[in-house]
Design a protein around this motif. Sequence first.
Motif, PDB file in Angstrom:
ATOM      1  N   PHE A 138       0.834  -1.202   0.000  1.00 38.78           N
ATOM      2  CA  PHE A 138       0.000   0.000   0.000  1.00 38.78           C
ATOM      3  C   PHE A 138       0.874   1.259   0.000  1.00 38.78           C
ATOM      4  CE2 PHE A 138      -2.192   3.421   2.263  1.00 38.78           C
ATOM      5  CZ  PHE A 138      -3.378   3.510   1.546  1.00 38.78           C
ATOM      6  N   THR A 139       1.964   1.232   0.784  1.00 37.50           N
ATOM      7  CA  THR A 139       2.860   2.402   0.808  1.00 37.50           C
ATOM      8  C   THR A 139       3.532   2.600  -0.547  1.00 37.50           C
ATOM      9  OG1 THR A 139       4.809   1.159   1.570  1.00 37.50           O
ATOM     10  CG2 THR A 139       3.353   2.052   3.257  1.00 37.50           C
ATOM     11  N   VAL A 140       3.877   1.491  -1.216  1.00 35.17           N
ATOM     12  CA  VAL A 140       4.485   1.591  -2.551  1.00 35.17           C
ATOM     13  C   VAL A 140       3.504   2.237  -3.523  1.00 35.17           C
ATOM     14  CG1 VAL A 140       5.364   0.270  -4.529  1.00 35.17           C
ATOM     15  CG2 VAL A 140       6.031  -0.369  -2.201  1.00 35.17           C
ATOM     16  N   ASP A 141       2.252   1.786  -3.473  1.00 39.35           N
ATOM     17  CA  ASP A 141       1.216   2.323  -4.358  1.00 39.35           C
ATOM     18  C   ASP A 141       1.002   3.816  -4.100  1.00 39.35           C
ATOM     19  OD1 ASP A 141      -0.826   1.948  -6.354  1.00 39.35           O
ATOM     20  OD2 ASP A 141      -2.311   2.153  -4.767  1.00 39.35           O
ATOM     21  N   GLU A 142       0.946   4.210  -2.834  1.00 38.46           N
ATOM     22  CA  GLU A 142       0.763   5.621  -2.498  1.00 38.46           C
ATOM     23  C   GLU A 142       1.972   6.446  -2.932  1.00 38.46           C
ATOM     24  OE1 GLU A 142      -2.038   7.243  -0.785  1.00 38.46           O
ATOM     25  OE2 GLU A 142      -2.741   5.443  -1.803  1.00 38.46           O
ATOM     26  N   HIS A 143       3.160   5.888  -2.781  1.00 35.42           N
ATOM     27  CA  HIS A 143       4.385   6.571  -3.197  1.00 35.42           C
ATOM     28  C   HIS A 143       4.368   6.822  -4.703  1.00 35.42           C
ATOM     29  CE1 HIS A 143       8.641   7.199  -4.114  1.00 35.42           C
ATOM     30  NE2 HIS A 143       8.848   7.431  -2.832  1.00 35.42           N
TER      31      HIS A 143
END
Length: 287
Positions: free
Chosen positions: A138-143
Amino acid sequence: MTKEATGNLAQVIKENQEVLLNGWLEGMFSRIVRRDRAAEAEMRDHAARFLPLVAEAVEQGGSYDVALASWNEVRRLLSEISQSRLRQGFTPVETATFVFSLKEPLFRLLRTRMASDTIALAEEMAETGALFDKLGLFTVDEHLKGREQVILRQQQELLELSTPVVQLWKDILAVPLIGTLDSARTQVVMENLLQKIIDTGASIAIVDITGVPTVDTLVAQHLLKTVSAARLMGADCIISGIRPQIAQTIVHLGVNLEDVITKATLADAFQVALKRTGAGVAALLPA
């Protein structure tokens, strides 16, 4: 997954928050090549906020499904963390490490708590690992979403910078175009030109295409749209930079520019504009 299974994770976090926090931060800092006190302090703050939110989300929802409403605050914090890492120049992998680094100290505590039931321990570790994998992704996607927004904003800023409108003389504007003229850029050109016409009250605008490598039907249509828009605002247009090969292309394409003044160079167009505004430039006689 049963309430009892999710309860193990929530209890481990709540009962060992300080131990988890220290082990987690130690693992994160050991993977960071660029040590920065301000960034590390921010990581510590984010980590301290993250742990109780995860425990609360597990207890409220009784599930490791991060799409549920009970995980809203966790997702919101991870989005904030991702944007912060993006501004600091961290990569998506470095951003995801924030979550992945928690797995090792958490697994140690789960093994201690559930040592007497190896089957339940194996299931809990598998489910917990999958949970933090989801949160890390999820953090990768938001990044990546944040980076796309930055790129789009930079592209828009470059469009603005690459289409300046210059006031050459009283009542005379110039728009020097360099590079490919597509629909998005034409829109920016028109908006900037029309706004400048309003601001200055100019009566003539010179659109210089010396720096446009090729002119096809689409580019010619974009130029005609710009000319028409300027006329609606009360300003005539002169197109300069018509090289021989561009003149031949326009003829072959059958584009009608008969009612538009065209000149080979910007200097020639400027002279025509001066005459039409009743101005002129005279050479100074030697003293």
